[in-house]
Write an enzyme that holds these catalytic residues in place. Sequence first.
Site, mmCIF file in Angstrom:
data_model
loop_
_atom_site.group_PDB
_atom_site.id
_atom_site.type_symbol
_atom_site.label_atom_id
_atom_site.label_comp_id
_atom_site.label_asym_id
_atom_site.label_seq_id
_atom_site.Cartn_x
_atom_site.Cartn_y
_atom_site.Cartn_z
ATOM 1 N N ASN A 100 0.767 -1.169 0.088
ATOM 2 C CA ASN A 100 -0.071 -0.102 0.005
ATOM 3 C C ASN A 100 1.043 1.132 0.086
ATOM 4 O O ASN A 100 1.682 1.371 0.848
ATOM 5 C CB ASN A 100 -0.718 -0.038 1.117
ATOM 6 C CG ASN A 100 -1.858 0.931 1.108
ATOM 7 O OD1 ASN A 100 -1.811 2.176 0.646
ATOM 8 N ND2 ASN A 100 -3.297 0.521 1.503
ATOM 9 N N HIS A 133 -12.709 -4.032 0.625
ATOM 10 C CA HIS A 133 -12.416 -3.341 -0.625
ATOM 11 C C HIS A 133 -13.493 -3.375 -1.339
ATOM 12 O O HIS A 133 -14.454 -4.096 -1.167
ATOM 13 C CB HIS A 133 -11.194 -4.082 -1.057
ATOM 14 C CG HIS A 133 -9.574 -3.519 -0.371
ATOM 15 N ND1 HIS A 133 -9.486 -4.178 0.555
ATOM 16 C CD2 HIS A 133 -8.849 -2.545 -0.766
ATOM 17 C CE1 HIS A 133 -8.258 -3.610 0.978
ATOM 18 N NE2 HIS A 133 -8.175 -2.615 0.344
ATOM 19 N N LYS A 137 -11.614 -5.757 -6.542
ATOM 20 C CA LYS A 137 -10.219 -6.159 -5.990
ATOM 21 C C LYS A 137 -10.170 -7.788 -6.254
ATOM 22 O O LYS A 137 -10.803 -8.579 -5.849
ATOM 23 C CB LYS A 137 -9.925 -6.009 -4.559
ATOM 24 C CG LYS A 137 -8.626 -6.290 -4.065
ATOM 25 C CD LYS A 137 -8.216 -5.490 -2.699
ATOM 26 C CE LYS A 137 -6.776 -5.910 -2.364
ATOM 27 N NZ LYS A 137 -5.895 -5.516 -3.240
#
Length: 239
Positions: A100, A133, A137
């Site tokens: 991330n 998410h 994803k």
Amino acid sequence: MKIALLGYGKMGKTIEEIAEKRGHKIVLKVDEDIENYDLDSSKIDVAIDFSVPKAAFKNITTCFKHGIPVVSGTTGWLEDYEKAKKICEENKSAFIYASNFSLGVNVFFELNQKLADMMKNLEDYSVEIEEIHHVQKLDAPSGTAITLAEQIIEKNPRVDGWQLDDAEKDEIPIYAKRVEDVPGTHTVTYDTSIDKIEIVHTAKSRQGFALGAVVAAEFLKDKSGIFTMKDVLADLFRN
């Protein structure tokens, strides 16, 4: 700075927008697989990879072989990470991988490590991680959730691993949820019958991920070696 985008989905388009606002130029856009593109290191300073798991390793290592540094945020390919590092070093290129790139998430990682160190001797607390998410994803759990779990495992001798959903007593359960239009929410919870401690990071848009990737690319330009977002943050704090 001249940037190649490896992967031109929603994230690639957001990175393009952020990069151009910061005065950079996008000189190449690769939809998925880099094989049919002509790479010239004299025309590309850094490549930013947000492609797909099946294409990531080839995209990244092809850039290394052409002398192009790579910032990669693609998850789901890390069984080949050590091989990618070796190819990077052999070609004297440069590489940053992060699960991330959000600057806020990387501060969150630092908090997670400090909290895990504080909690390691408090045996009554169980720990779990939840990640939420968007439905597009592809991998579960998220790379960010895995990083959080690995940080806790490193600090806590009572924890021996992690599992998606069902976990043993000495493992961290990670619960992955997919909800429409959620950029990313991660929660680390320590729980007892008496109280509960939580730390939460909530992304409001893709802008934070994209900005962090561009900042990492700025850091990587003209360098060689393997770096992390810790190096990027240290450079930012130093300045």
